[in-house]
Design an enzyme around this catalytic site. Structure first.
Site, short mmCIF file in Angstrom:
data_model
loop_
_atom_site.label_atom_id
_atom_site.label_comp_id
_atom_site.label_asym_id
_atom_site.label_seq_id
_atom_site.Cartn_x
_atom_site.Cartn_y
_atom_site.Cartn_z
N ARG A 162 0.87 -1.19 0.00
CA ARG A 162 0.00 0.00 0.00
C ARG A 162 0.90 1.23 0.00
NH1 ARG A 162 -2.59 4.32 0.45
NH2 ARG A 162 -4.74 4.48 1.24
N ASP A 222 -3.78 8.62 -0.90
CA ASP A 222 -5.06 7.93 -0.99
C ASP A 222 -5.61 8.17 -2.39
OD1 ASP A 222 -6.94 6.28 0.11
OD2 ASP A 222 -7.93 7.82 1.31
N GLU A 268 -11.41 5.52 -5.10
CA GLU A 268 -11.80 4.12 -4.99
C GLU A 268 -12.30 3.57 -6.33
OE1 GLU A 268 -11.92 1.84 -2.07
OE2 GLU A 268 -10.33 3.35 -1.82
N ARG A 315 -0.95 -6.01 4.13
CA ARG A 315 -0.11 -5.37 3.12
C ARG A 315 1.01 -4.60 3.83
NH1 ARG A 315 -4.82 -2.12 0.03
NH2 ARG A 315 -4.82 -1.21 2.13
#
Length: 218
Positions: free
Chosen positions: A93, A98, A101, A141
């Site tokens: 990750r 961010d 999505e 992750r």
């Protein structure tokens, strides 16, 4: 004959000592830099605490800010990437960012989610990367800083994503930036000013807000 080893010629003794020390040193180097990490379960506490970087080849991309890779130590140059599965690759990750999505499990995705995923896939799959591991997340992750080799130098992937307007600076719990928070903030601000990627929308919703709304709707 004496029980001592005084009868051994000095040159032979020196060569033997050098050979023993050399072998021990080679084993130490191999254990540190040549040991293959199959999954995140093979990371030692020392690797986490010292943020020991590792080299890998990206095999697939799951979203705009995460991927899977096959660990490939530099000194194991003969090793080829096998048929990859979740059992022999490491999930990563990207730290400090961010991405929008993508659609998952029947849930709709965000605008520019697929664009971010495609960008990351084109940028990383099949390429050699270096990862500095920070922590293990709830999805097993490695949360880490990632660099990919450019023509002249190594590039920070999180910064590149922000430059393209395909991600925001992550401000959630346990956020880590590896000393690059200000750089990330400037990259995000520049993409906003240029209205690149997700910043070109009339109305904007952060990935964190989007995920919160989805959880509340369940």
């Amino acid at each position: 004959m004496s029980d001592s080893l005084d009868w051994i010629p000095a040159d032979v003794a020196r060569y033997a000592l050098v050979a023993v020390l050399g072998t021990a040193g080679a084993l130490m180097v191999y254990r540190r830099y040549g040991r293959h990490l199959t999954t995140v379960d093979h990371f030692t506490p020392e690797m986490w605490s010292k943020r020991r970087r590792f080299r890998a080849i990206v095999t697939s991309v799951g979203d705009g800010d995460n991927f899977r890779c096959f660990h490939k130590p530099s000194i194991r140059f003969w090793e080829r990437v096998p048929k990859v599965t979740a059992a022999n690759t490491i999930g990563v990750r990207l730290a400090g960012v961010d991405a929008p999505e993508c659609a998952h499990f029947g849930k709709e995705g965000q605008p520019f989610g697929e664009e971010a995923k495609l960008w990351l896939r084109n940028r990383l799959v099949g390429r050699v990367i270096v990862v500095e591991p920070y922590q293990r997340d709830q999805y097993n992750r490695v949360v880490g800083m990632v660099w990919v080799k450019g023509f002249w130098r190594w590039h920070n992937v999180s910064e590149l994503l922000l430059n393209e307007g395909l991600g925001t600076v992550y401000i959630g719990g346990q956020a880590v930036y590896g000393g690059m928070e200000k750089i990330f903030e400037r990259a995000e601000a520049s993409a906003k000013t240029l209205r690149k990627g997700m910043w070109s929308q009339r109305s904007y919703k952060s990935p964190m807000e989007f995920k919160r709304e989805q959880r509340n709707a369940d």
